[in-house]
Design an enzyme around this catalytic site. Structure first.
Site, short mmCIF file in Angstrom:
data_model
loop_
_atom_site.label_atom_id
_atom_site.label_comp_id
_atom_site.label_asym_id
_atom_site.label_seq_id
_atom_site.Cartn_x
_atom_site.Cartn_y
_atom_site.Cartn_z
N GLY A 11 -50.08 9.27 -7.60
CA GLY A 11 -50.70 7.95 -7.57
C GLY A 11 -49.63 6.87 -7.52
O GLY A 11 -49.09 6.53 -6.46
N GLY A 12 -49.29 6.32 -8.67
CA GLY A 12 -48.39 5.17 -8.78
C GLY A 12 -47.09 5.31 -7.98
O GLY A 12 -46.70 4.37 -7.26
N ASN A 66 -51.81 9.40 -3.16
CA ASN A 66 -53.15 8.82 -3.29
C ASN A 66 -52.97 7.34 -3.63
O ASN A 66 -52.64 7.00 -4.76
CB ASN A 66 -53.91 9.56 -4.40
CG ASN A 66 -55.28 8.96 -4.65
OD1 ASN A 66 -55.72 8.06 -3.92
ND2 ASN A 66 -55.96 9.46 -5.67
N TRP A 67 -53.17 6.51 -2.63
CA TRP A 67 -52.92 5.07 -2.84
C TRP A 67 -54.02 4.41 -3.66
O TRP A 67 -53.87 3.24 -4.06
CB TRP A 67 -52.81 4.35 -1.48
CG TRP A 67 -51.63 4.76 -0.65
CD1 TRP A 67 -50.64 5.66 -1.01
CD2 TRP A 67 -51.30 4.32 0.67
NE1 TRP A 67 -49.73 5.79 0.01
CE2 TRP A 67 -50.10 4.97 1.05
CE3 TRP A 67 -51.89 3.43 1.57
CZ2 TRP A 67 -49.50 4.77 2.29
CZ3 TRP A 67 -51.29 3.23 2.81
CH2 TRP A 67 -50.11 3.89 3.16
N LYS A 68 -55.12 5.12 -3.87
CA LYS A 68 -56.26 4.57 -4.62
C LYS A 68 -56.65 3.20 -4.03
O LYS A 68 -56.57 3.02 -2.82
CB LYS A 68 -55.93 4.50 -6.12
CG LYS A 68 -55.48 5.88 -6.64
CD LYS A 68 -55.37 5.97 -8.14
CE LYS A 68 -54.91 7.38 -8.53
NZ LYS A 68 -54.82 7.58 -9.97
N GLU A 82 -61.35 10.01 -11.22
CA GLU A 82 -61.88 8.63 -11.20
C GLU A 82 -63.26 8.59 -10.55
O GLU A 82 -64.12 7.82 -10.97
CB GLU A 82 -60.87 7.71 -10.48
CG GLU A 82 -59.66 7.45 -11.36
CD GLU A 82 -58.35 7.23 -10.61
OE1 GLU A 82 -58.37 6.93 -9.41
OE2 GLU A 82 -57.29 7.37 -11.26
N GLY A 129 -51.94 8.06 -14.58
CA GLY A 129 -51.67 6.64 -14.75
C GLY A 129 -51.24 6.26 -16.16
O GLY A 129 -51.22 5.08 -16.52
N GLU A 150 -55.22 17.96 -12.08
CA GLU A 150 -54.85 16.64 -12.58
C GLU A 150 -55.43 16.45 -13.98
O GLU A 150 -56.60 16.04 -14.11
CB GLU A 150 -55.39 15.54 -11.66
CG GLU A 150 -54.83 15.58 -10.25
CD GLU A 150 -54.86 14.20 -9.59
OE1 GLU A 150 -53.80 13.78 -9.11
OE2 GLU A 150 -55.91 13.53 -9.59
N SER A 206 -48.92 11.24 -13.30
CA SER A 206 -47.63 10.62 -13.63
C SER A 206 -46.44 11.38 -13.05
O SER A 206 -45.39 11.48 -13.70
CB SER A 206 -47.49 10.44 -15.14
OG SER A 206 -48.51 9.58 -15.64
N HIS A 252 -61.96 13.69 -7.42
CA HIS A 252 -60.96 13.03 -8.26
C HIS A 252 -61.61 12.59 -9.57
O HIS A 252 -62.76 12.18 -9.59
CB HIS A 252 -60.37 11.82 -7.52
CG HIS A 252 -59.13 11.30 -8.19
ND1 HIS A 252 -59.19 10.50 -9.32
CD2 HIS A 252 -57.82 11.50 -7.93
CE1 HIS A 252 -57.94 10.24 -9.70
NE2 HIS A 252 -57.09 10.83 -8.88
#
Ligand code: 13P
Length: 251
Positions: free
Chosen positions: A233-234, A9-11, A96, A172, A166, A212, A94
């Site tokens: 993510g990251g 997920n590149w966000k 977010e 993150g 999640e 993470s 998600h």
């Protein structure tokens, strides 16, 4: 046997230029079997990333969509538009989107129904906050979100549904859920799917962990019996770390 999924997920990261370069590197080096690899670029990069990936093993997900087929919804896109551009998956619910954009369980459910009706596979995200975990409300929250998300989803559509657990406190933050914590919730989700649908659906549905995930912790997570991959993510933003995750899922 459930084929694991590693989804990046590149966000809100990467331009068309850097995103297509990353997609090309992933496509050229990802394992050809034993894992399904998915990347979720930003909306404006979707078409270019699909072009790069079209002949390779990697699939494309969108990060969100609207529930309606079309209409006056300024700034939004429909399931059909995402399919048209070459997406196979869409991330829905998600945390977010829930927290920053105030998406409700009801709205997320509508999106899931709409995605499935159009032939797009939803990756449905659920998970508790730190306060909820500390108050011992993790099970309640996860069960509530899962049941709300799947309201009206038919058994025959469950083959196209992926669930991502999640925990919000692990996203993150560098704080991963321990393999035991993650496994406990994944087992709960599978048990719930058994109650809601059938033992076959419960056994066949892929459950991803997110929060993470890194090359240094993927092995112990993926070794858990009910963890079928990761939503990342990251660590999905660079080819080296993302490819390491895809390889770990095969091994
Ligand atoms: P991180 O891997 O950066 O914690 O993000 C997880 C996530 O939100 C994936 O959807």
């Amino acid at each position: 046997m459930r084929v694991p999924i590693i989804a990046g997920n590149w966000k809100m990261n990467h331009t068309v230029e850097t995103g297509t370069a990353l997609a090309r590197a992933v496509s050229d080096n990802a394992p050809r079997s034993g894992v399904e690899v998915v990347v979720a670029p930003s909306l404006v990069s979707l078409a270019s990333v699909v072009d790069v990936l079209v002949a390779g093993p990697v699939h494309v997900a969108a990060q969100n969509m609207h529930w309606a087929d079309n209409g006056a919804y300024t700034g939004d896109v429909s399931a059909e538009m995402l399919l048209d551009v070459g997406c196979r998956y869409v991330i829905l619910g998600h945390s977010e989107r829930r927290q920053i954009f105030l998406e409700s369980d009801e709205l997320i459910n509508r999106k899931i129904i709409s995605a499935l009706a159009a032939g797009l596979k939803p990756i449905v995200c659920i998970g508790e906050s730190l306060e909820e975990r500390e108050a011992a409300h993790t099970r309640l929250k996860v069960i509530f979100q899962l049941r709300a998300a799947l309201t009206g989803v038919l058994r025959e559509d469950m083959a196209n549904v992926v669930i991502a657990y999640e925990p919000i406190w692990a996203i993150g933050t560098g704080k991963t859920a321990s393999p035991e914590q993650a496994q406990e919730v994944h087992a709960l989700i599978r048990e719930q799917l058994g109650e809601l649908y059938s033992a076959e659906v419960a056994q066949a549905t892929r459950l991803l962990y997110g929060g993470s995930v890194k090359p240094s912790n993927i092995d112990e997570l993926i070794a858990q019996p009910d963890i079928d991959g990761a939503l990342v993510g990251g660590a999905s933003l660079t080819a080296d770390s993302f490819l390491a995750l895809t390889r770990a899922a095969v091994a």
